[in-house]
Write an enzyme that holds these catalytic residues in place. Structure first.
Site, PDB file in Angstrom:
ATOM      1  N   SER A 183       0.806  -1.217   0.000  1.00  0.00           N
ATOM      2  CA  SER A 183       0.000   0.000   0.000  1.00  0.00           C
ATOM      3  C   SER A 183       0.840   1.268   0.000  1.00  0.00           C
ATOM      4  O   SER A 183       1.410   1.619  -1.015  1.00  0.00           O
ATOM      5  CB  SER A 183      -1.019  -0.029   1.142  1.00  0.00           C
ATOM      6  OG  SER A 183      -0.427  -0.268   2.378  1.00  0.00           O
ATOM      7  N   GLU A 224       9.315   5.484 -11.240  1.00  0.00           N
ATOM      8  CA  GLU A 224       8.905   6.170 -12.460  1.00  0.00           C
ATOM      9  C   GLU A 224       9.273   7.650 -12.503  1.00  0.00           C
ATOM     10  O   GLU A 224       9.367   8.223 -13.586  1.00  0.00           O
ATOM     11  CB  GLU A 224       7.394   6.026 -12.633  1.00  0.00           C
ATOM     12  CG  GLU A 224       6.957   4.574 -12.816  1.00  0.00           C
ATOM     13  CD  GLU A 224       5.463   4.399 -12.992  1.00  0.00           C
ATOM     14  OE1 GLU A 224       5.017   3.261 -13.206  1.00  0.00           O
ATOM     15  OE2 GLU A 224       4.730   5.413 -12.896  1.00  0.00           O
ATOM     16  N   LYS A 241      -1.315  -3.971  -3.068  1.00  0.00           N
ATOM     17  CA  LYS A 241      -2.537  -3.371  -2.520  1.00  0.00           C
ATOM     18  C   LYS A 241      -2.642  -1.948  -3.059  1.00  0.00           C
ATOM     19  O   LYS A 241      -1.945  -1.052  -2.615  1.00  0.00           O
ATOM     20  CB  LYS A 241      -2.527  -3.340  -0.993  1.00  0.00           C
ATOM     21  CG  LYS A 241      -3.793  -2.720  -0.406  1.00  0.00           C
ATOM     22  CD  LYS A 241      -3.757  -2.678   1.109  1.00  0.00           C
ATOM     23  CE  LYS A 241      -5.051  -2.087   1.666  1.00  0.00           C
ATOM     24  NZ  LYS A 241      -5.205  -0.656   1.352  1.00  0.00           N
TER      25      LYS A 241
END
Length: 404
Positions: free
Chosen positions: A311, A322, A337
């Site tokens: 999460s 990224e 998650k």
């Protein structure tokens, strides 16, 4: 940071939970399986006039009336109400949406705020084997000092046997008044062990740091609850004062926490205006959250992750993978998650945590049920929460990358 997320106040916590497995579905009326039990089936006509289209209030009234007429035990009105609400919410079938009675709500918010009375153990549910597992202990906590370890299977609490079905209640059973003791039954490598542990006020320190060889800084984040971003920033500044030139951030075994804490840390490593997170609500409407501050960390970074990084950890991993050219992700594919829960307190002290959003990486890649793939996969090591520089192959690979 996006004002919607940053200005929620204490009334609503937008949070990503520690790895939470499927909630126990408790229905209001269950089918009785007649097998090895002393069960009598009434030959009377169906009670009341409830149909599938009846309101829940009407159906509960019919059932309560029959309980009052026939049930030979004592009736606790509050337990009936709380059980009915829990079952109603669990009927959604969502593993992360959950109703908290007042006592459980208090424990949950204590965990978020970073201080509570207990033994300081992190647990998760192994849904495949229906077990309750220890996946970490808080540094200097009673649990750590007693010897509980990652991978231990909790088999009983105070002599009462438990398994994965008891996950929703086990935390409350382990917590209690300061100074009292709890006995935890453990299965470890086939051996049954028992630990009597005194409950104490546990101040959760989610960040630890040290300077490694070759002027490499190391910061471990165990959870994104509490005031973690400030702890991280203080640790980083301290390491800079000691002359570090590169940084390892370790979020292995970190099951998540508060979204904003993860975003605040990510913002230290991204350029102002860069996309940090994309959220989508039930209508498919998307909100793009962007960095509002200039980056303060420009040195080479390695982020260590594993299958228990979940999460909020995956939000940070997705951003660094990224958005940050000077960052490398090393370890195992993360948990997967990719949904956000919003916690709504109720006036009686209870609360409901509802899955309200799905989130995506800055490049709009899915995380839920997929996880974040590391740039360099090293999967021959199980991190236990304690740094072992001799055996930790993932850490060694991180040091190798930073000293090329």
């Amino acid at each position: 940071m996006n004002t919607k997320n940053k200005k929620q106040g204490n009334s609503i916590y937008k949070t990503i939970m520690t790895i939470i497995a499927t909630a126990v579905v408790t229905s209001i009326v269950t089918t009785v399986l007649i097998y090895g039990s002393a069960t009598k089936i009434s030959t009377e006509n169906a009670i009341g006039s409830a149909t599938k289209s009846s309101s829940i209030a009407a159906k509960l009234a019919i059932i309560r009336n029959k309980i009052d007429q026939e049930y030979i035990g004592e009736v606790n009105e509050n337990d009936l109400i709380e059980g009915a609400i829990k079952g109603y919410v669990a009927g959604l079938g969502d593993e992360y949406t959950e109703y908290f009675p007042a006592e459980e709500m208090s424990s949950f918010t204590e965990d978020i705020e970073g201080e509570f009375v207990g033994i300081g153990v992190y647990i998760t549910k192994d849904t495949q084997n229906n077990l309750i597992l220890v996946y970490g202990t808080i540094p200097d906590s009673p649990a750590e000092k007693a010897g509980l370890k990652t991978g231990d299977i909790i088999t009983s609490v105070d002599g009462v046997e438990c398994n994965g079905d008891d996950y929703d209640t086990i935390t409350s059973s382990i917590k209690g008044k300061e100074g009292t003791k709890v006995t935890i039954g453990i299965l470890r490598d086939g051996e049954e062990l028992s630990f009597e542990i005194e409950r104490k006020t546990v101040e959760v320190k989610h960040v630890t740091s040290q300077k490694l060889e070759n002027n490499i800084g190391y910061i471990y984040i165990s959870s994104f609850e509490g005031d973690v971003s400030s702890q991280f920033e203080n640790s980083y500044n301290d390491l800079v004062s000691k002359g570090i030139t590169s940084l390892i951030i370790d979020i292995r075994n970190n099951g998540g926490g508060v979204v904003d804490e993860s975003l605040d840390i990510a913002e230290m490593m991204t350029n102002k205006g860069q996309t940090l997170l994309i959220e989508s609500d039930k209508n498919g409407d998307e909100e793009v959250i962007k960095a509002e501050k200039d980056k303060t960390i420009t040195m080479p970074i390695v982020l260590l992750v594993n299958e228990y990084s979940a999460s909020a950890s995956e939000i940070l991993a997705g951003i660094l993978k990224e958005d940050v050219d000077n960052a490398t992700i090393i370890g195992n594919t993360t948990y997967g998650k990719g949904v956000i829960q919003t916690l709504y307190p109720l006036t009686d002290g209870s609360g409901i945590k509802i899955t309200t959003n799905e989130y995506f990486t800055p490049n709009h890649n899915e995380i839920n049920k997929i996880g974040i793939e590391p740039d360099i996969k090293v999967d021959d090591y199980l991190f236990t929460g304690t740094l072992d520089q001799e055996k930790d192959t993932q850490l060694k690979k991180a040091i190798e990358e930073l000293t090329k």
